[in-house]
Design an enzyme around this catalytic site. Structure first.
Site, PDB file in Angstrom:
ATOM      1  N   ASP A  67       0.826  -1.207   0.000  1.00 23.72           N
ATOM      2  CA  ASP A  67       0.000   0.000   0.000  1.00 23.72           C
ATOM      3  C   ASP A  67       0.859   1.255   0.000  1.00 23.72           C
ATOM      4  OD1 ASP A  67       1.025  -0.395   2.535  1.00 23.72           O
ATOM      5  OD2 ASP A  67      -0.904  -0.725   3.484  1.00 23.72           O
ATOM      6  N   ASN A 136      -7.073  -2.174  14.690  1.00 19.30           N
ATOM      7  CA  ASN A 136      -8.493  -2.376  14.360  1.00 19.30           C
ATOM      8  C   ASN A 136      -8.705  -3.577  13.432  1.00 19.30           C
ATOM      9  OD1 ASN A 136      -7.578  -1.503  11.871  1.00 19.30           O
ATOM     10  ND2 ASN A 136      -8.777   0.384  11.819  1.00 19.30           N
ATOM     11  N   HIS A 138      -7.081  -4.122  10.560  1.00 17.97           N
ATOM     12  CA  HIS A 138      -6.845  -3.916   9.129  1.00 17.97           C
ATOM     13  C   HIS A 138      -5.605  -4.675   8.663  1.00 17.97           C
ATOM     14  CE1 HIS A 138      -4.345  -0.020   9.935  1.00 17.97           C
ATOM     15  NE2 HIS A 138      -3.507  -0.973   9.591  1.00 17.97           N
ATOM     16  N   GLU A 143      -9.555  -1.354   5.620  1.00 15.79           N
ATOM     17  CA  GLU A 143     -10.088  -0.942   6.916  1.00 15.79           C
ATOM     18  C   GLU A 143     -11.379  -1.698   7.232  1.00 15.79           C
ATOM     19  OE1 GLU A 143      -8.428   0.780   8.876  1.00 15.79           O
ATOM     20  OE2 GLU A 143      -7.662   2.652   8.056  1.00 15.79           O
TER      21      GLU A 143
END
Ligand code: F6R
Length: 241
Positions: A67, A136, A138, A143
């Site tokens: 990414d 979280n 991801h 996400e």
């Protein structure tokens, strides 16, 4: 899933470095999927050290990074480009033309994502994908959401991710709010997956990945459906198991 718990971060770096280099020794023209962030730094350090000892040769390797932030100059100290060159590429012998990143500054980001997928396919797919995991849940910048996003795409970063990543920037306002990322499908197509998770902050996400429900609310939970996943955890990340 192959869950390995280590006493120290240093040990994880050594084990992960061997794991990645083992792939290259087995198949010199391997395609490696690489991640940025704090989790893989020690693995990269050990890959460099094995290269410097003459134990491994990266001259036929191809890489694809997971990414990249949008609208951040590649030369910026916080760009993933800078990170990868400083922590790995400047120190080993992967040919420049074999190093691939999504271009977060492309004019047409949709087109950029599509051509990245085509490039991965043309390279024969990813042999081993190295991943960190967000607190979280991801993976890459996929996400928590209502649905899994299959292929590379543009993403608006969650508040929690911006906050987590602000530790590298002068202020939280400087963290880009958008990124381009490989999708869940792109990651799931890798032949093998190695996840490194460090610290208690990751414990909840790791528990969900290993024995929670598979849900796009915790994108990494999808890895339960992959046939070859290894998790390298420190005691903090493993504390809820
Ligand atoms: C980075 C990436 C992210 C990180 C994750 C964990 O390329 O894809 O998903 O792996 O945010 O980051 P660290 O390792 O800094 O805790």
């Amino acid at each position: 899933m192959n869950v390995l718990v280590f006493d120290t971060e240093e040990q994880i770096g050594i084990a992960a470095g061997y794991y990645m280099c083992g792939q290259v020794l087995q198949k010199p023209e391997s395609v490696l999927g690489l991640a940025t962030g704090s989790s893989p730094i020690r693995a990269y350090k050990h890959m460099i050290s094995l290269y410097k000892q003459g134990a491994v040769d990266f001259s036929k390797v191809t890489t694809f990074n997971l990414d990249k932030y949008c609208r951040l100059d590649v030369k910026d100290k916080n760009s993933y480009h800078t990170f990868m060159y400083e922590n790995l590429f400047n120190h080993i012998n992967i040919p420049e033309e074999n190093i691939n990143f999504l271009n977060g500054n492309a004019w047409d980001l949709e087109k950029e994502c599509k051509s990245y997928e085509d490039k991965i396919k043309a390279a024969g797919g990813i042999d081993i994908q190295l991943l960190g995991i967000g607190s979280n849940g991801h993976i890459a910048f996929n996400e928590p959401a209502n649905a899994f996003q299959r292929w590379s795409h543009v993403v608006n970063l969650k508040e929690s991710t911006i906050k987590d990543n602000s530790r590298f920037f002068d202020s939280v306002e400087d963290v880009p709010t958008q990124a381009v990322t490989m999708g869940i499908g792109s990651i799931m197509q890798a032949k093998r997956i190695l996840i490194i998770a460090l610290g208690e902050k990751k414990a909840k996400a790791i528990k969900q990945v290993i024995d929670g429900n598979v849900t796009p609310e915790c994108p990494a939970s999808i890895l339960q459906f992959h046939k070859d996943v290894t998790l390298m955890l420190d005691k903090g990340a493993a504390s809820l198991l």
